[in-house]
Design an enzyme around this catalytic site. Structure first.
Site, mmCIF file in Angstrom:
data_model
loop_
_atom_site.group_PDB
_atom_site.id
_atom_site.type_symbol
_atom_site.label_atom_id
_atom_site.label_comp_id
_atom_site.label_asym_id
_atom_site.label_seq_id
_atom_site.Cartn_x
_atom_site.Cartn_y
_atom_site.Cartn_z
ATOM 1 N N ASP A 1 0.833 -1.198 0.000
ATOM 2 C CA ASP A 1 0.000 0.000 0.000
ATOM 3 C C ASP A 1 0.872 1.253 0.000
ATOM 4 O O ASP A 1 0.597 2.224 -0.707
ATOM 5 C CB ASP A 1 -0.934 -0.013 1.217
ATOM 6 N N LYS B 1 1.407 4.353 -2.972
ATOM 7 C CA LYS B 1 1.393 5.790 -2.686
ATOM 8 C C LYS B 1 2.694 6.456 -3.125
ATOM 9 O O LYS B 1 2.689 7.562 -3.685
ATOM 10 C CB LYS B 1 1.151 6.015 -1.191
#
Length: 826
Positions: A687, A691
């Site tokens: 994750d 980003k």
């Protein structure tokens, strides 16, 4: 008592077919006429046939001419309708009326039978038949007025309006007609119930006055009598700023000039038929458009006076279906007489031209016609320019179908700069292409040819831009009604009144979908009861179907909101943007997928001039991407980005201290809902990698996910666990593994932080030790933090810090971007 001057005041009223469609409506008309008569001694009231009767008369005539016995059914339908009106108006005991009606229907029956026998329907005969509707309606209504103690008389206009023998659209002999009318009214006081639409030749043969004939009758009587005003009573509150069937927020225009009204009518507004009001225009008589079903409404005053400068334009009108023909070629440049030959050929072919546009180069002439005339016009022009076409000096006519014309109209345009700019800006921001444009030197209107599919969107976007610029409406299509979606809708409901009052913004939730159901409502889904509405009225969710319906609606100021983490939804982003619909999403998958897909979305949004906003991809409600974009746009250079980008990992390492177990903290994060159902997704760093990839691409780096180096913080036994339960068991057994790393940092008076870093075009993610001088040392809770080291912020980096996860802040970030798109449409 009225004084002599008041007694000479003349008012002419006209009631259309919808106003006198049945007995109940006739009673309403009687109240209006009675009230007007109390104020004015003399009034003439012109009546159309009962609504639809003229069409029925034409239909029965043509059926009879074709020897189709169904003409009798239509005849009986007309007869029954008038008999029912007499009965419902309680006029059955009026013998003169009954005799007139029965005599008229007997004559009509014999005439139709004759047409049936000879199989011939001349224009003369059709005029005689189609004029029966006005005779019947006016005679019945005058009888009803008399029964209500109103001083009324029936006036057959055939005896007063004299015309030539152009049956179907007869030309009026005004000298004789005006004398007949004035002679009658010099001796008359009361209410004259006048038949609309019909006249007669000097030989006494019945004629009709063509399209808008009853309006014409009213104008003829009004001009002959120097009336103080003419009132056209219809089924709308006056002239509207746009067609209310297409633009729900259209409103009544209080006043306009004759020129404005005629321009509106030419471009499709069903207000008046321009030729019919010429007699009134020449006398400068004010013309009022009023609503029979809402008589208290002020209506619209059409006159020679120019007033009401509140808006840049007076109205927006359109012609729904046109064909655009283009003649072009080098053989046209500098050659005199091309236009004369072109439009001469069209005139001989009896083709009416709606709009003309020509470039200053003289290389091209385009013009709009009715689709039914396109083939005729094309052949006529090709024949007229056959020699030039054979010599390849001029190309064959190009015909484009499925087009519409939109026109903005108003006298005020002459004195107001920026009208064209506002029009094309509204079109551009809503993805509406202009096929051709035209503006006369009078600057009374700007006309734009557009694709038919964009008509409603064009009308609504222009109406908002010119008339509702102080109140914006944003049409939202939302997918995802889970935690973030539910929170967002709650926030929208809470701020609804505030946004309307202080930001002049209305957010119209047109569509909502979850994994099971989807619901569409063009008028808006109630954000207060959205769950109940979706459950009760929603249909089975189908992603492709959702996108199709959104595109079919083709609403202006549209934004698609994706609150999911679904790859299936992301697959449709290209299609959505390509249809000029902006996107707001916290879904990271689109921006962290393949570089070519990432680039394509940006290319499409730029090409279509729409917004693709994703601030919440990286820092939830934190201004992470916006800050980075502002730095780059203002000319700063990014040297290094360091960030803690996972609220989950931030919480874990902020609380991983001496005396605590790593597994216990992960358990607690899982219990609070900070982690994914399988915490390994968070602990894998993927994750965070998504980003960081987004941030890297924002800086201009063309990198893929596999270019990011990620340190794995989980031991092999934890990664290999088959279930979440097994994972937690293995995590418990591995506490010493994590303790070693923590103790090593403690010994140096440092703390552990899971940091994403971008420097020298290299992206990496690793567990690092930071000391008290580092801005990440004092991080607490589940906060995220991003540090930008740039040429300007070199010694003291620019730091953005705060909650980087959670439904409230993420929804707030999405909400803020929705509002920013509304600002974009200003």
């Amino acid at each position: 008592m009225l004084n002599e001057e008041q007694e000479n005041i003349m008012i002419v009223l006209k009631f259309g077919g919808t106003s006198v469609a049945d007995a109940s409506r006739i009673k309403g008309v009687a109240e209006i006429v009675s009230e007007t008569h109390r104020k004015d001694k003399k009034i003439a009231v012109v009546f159309s046939a009962f609504g639809g009767v003229t069409d029925d008369l034409i239909t029965t005539s043509r059926l009879a001419a074709n020897r189709d016995k169904k003409y009798l059914e239509v005849f009986e339908k007309i007869k029954t309708r008038h008999r029912n009106a007499i009965s419902e108006l309680r006029l059955t005991k009026d013998k003169p009326l009954r005799d007139f009606i029965e005599s008229s229907f007997s004559e009509l029956h014999d005439l139709l039978h004759g047409v049936f026998l000879v199989r011939e329907l001349s224009f003369r005969t059709l005029d005689f038949i189609s004029g029966f509707g006005e005779l019947l309606s006016s005679r019945i209504i005058s009888a009803y007025f008399i029964s209500q103690k109103m001083k009324a008389s029936f006036l057959d206009a055939k005896q007063y309006i004299k015309t030539d023998e152009t049956f179907g659209s007869a030309l009026v002999n005004f000298k004789l007609t005006n004398k007949n009318i004035t002679d009658y009214f010099n001796k008359f006081s009361g209410i004259a119930c006048v038949t609309g639409f019909i006249g007669s030749t000097e030989k006494g043969e019945a004629t009709t006055l063509g399209r808008g004939g009853s309006d014409y009758t009213a104008a003829i009587f009004g001009a002959a009598l120097d009336a103080s005003e003419i009132q056209i009573w219809t089924d709308v509150d006056g002239v509207m700023t746009a067609d209310p069937r297409k633009v729900k927020k259209a409103f009544t225009v209080s006043s306009m000039t004759y020129e404005e009204a005629m321009e509106m009518s030419h471009f499709g507004a069903k207000v008046i038929h321009p030729p019919t009001i010429q007699p009134a225009l020449e006398k400068g008589i004010p013309l009022w458009i009023k609503n029979t079903f809402n008589p208290s409404s002020n209506g619209t005053c059409i006159s020679t006076e120019y007033t009401d400068q509140q808006f840049m334009i007076k109205g927006i009108s359109s012609i729904d279906e046109i064909s655009l023909l283009t003649l072009q070629g080098s053989g046209m440049v500098g050659v005199a007489g091309i236009s004369a030959r072109l439009f001469g050929a069209l005139s001989q072919a009896k083709v009416n031209v709606i709009l003309i546009t020509q470039g200053s180069s003289e290389h091209t002439i385009s013009f709009a016609v009715k689709p039914a005339d396109a083939a005729i016009a094309s052949k006529a022009i090709d024949d007229a320019f056959s020699l030039e076409i054979k010599a390849h000096m001029i190309q064959k006519v190009r015909v484009e179908d499925h087009l519409s014309v939109v026109a903005v109209i108003g006298e005020n345009m002459r004195n107001t700069p920026g009208v064209s700019g506002r029009l094309f800006q509204a079109f551009g921001k809503n993805g509406i292409s202009a096929v051709a444009t035209a503006q006369g030197s009078s600057e009374l209107n700007i006309s734009v040819v557009i694709h038919r599919a964009d008509l409603n969107k064009a009308l609504n976007s222009l109406h908002q831009s010119f008339f509702l610029s102080d109140t914006k409406t944003l049409n939202v299509f939302m997918i995802g009604a889970g935690l973030i979606g539910n929170t967002l809708l709650r926030q929208m409901e809470k701020q609804k009144t505030h946004l309307k009052k202080f930001r002049s913004l209305e957010i119209n939730l047109v569509a909502l979908a979850n994994t099971k159901k989807m619901l569409f409502d063009e008028n808006g889904i109630n954000t207060k009861n959205f769950k109940e509405s979706l459950d009760k009225s929603g249909e089975k969710m189908n992603m492709a179907g959702f996108i199709r319906e959104m595109i079919r609606l083709n609403l202006p100021q549209s934004v698609f909101v994706d609150n999911t983490s679904s790859e299936e939804v992301v697959k449709h982003y290209e299609t959505i943007l390509d249809h000029s619909i902006s996107i707001v999403t916290p879904n990271k998958l689109a921006n962290s997928g393949k570089l070519k897909d990432y680039a394509k979305l940006r290319d499409i949004s730029k090409k279509r001039n729409v917004r693709f906003l994703y601030e919440t991809n990286v820092g939830a409600g934190l201004p992470v991407i916006g800050t980075l974009q502002d730095l780059l746009s203002s000319g700063d250079t990014i040297i290094r980005i360091e960030a803690v980008l996972s609220g989950t990992l931030s919480f874990i390492y902020n609380n991983f201290k001496a005396g605590t177990k790593f597994s216990d903290i992960v358990h607690e994060a899982h219990r609070r809902g900070y982690t994914e159902p399988d915490p390994r997704i968070d602990l894998s760093g993927m994750d965070v990698a998504r980003k960081l990839l987004i941030l890297a691409r924002e800086t201009g780096l063309n990198i893929e996910m596999n270019d990011i180096v990620i340190e794995q913080i989980l031991p092999a036994n934890c990664k290999k666990a088959k279930t979440v339960e097994e994972f937690f068991t293995e995590l418990e057994r591995s506490n010493d593994f994590f303790d070693v790393r923590r103790k090593k940092a403690d010994d140096k008076n440092k703390v552990l932080r899971f940091i994403a870093q971008l420097e020298n075009s290299r992206a990496s993610i690793s567990l690092q030790e930071v000391d008290t001088s580092h801005p990440f040392y004092n991080l607490s809770g589940s906060d995220n933090i991003i540090s930008y080291t740039t040429e300007r912020y070199h010694d003291r980096p620019l730091v953005v810090k705060g909650p980087g996860a959670g439904a409230e802040v993420t929804a707030a970030g999405v909400f803020a971007e929705i509002i920013s798109i509304a600002n974009y449409f200003e």
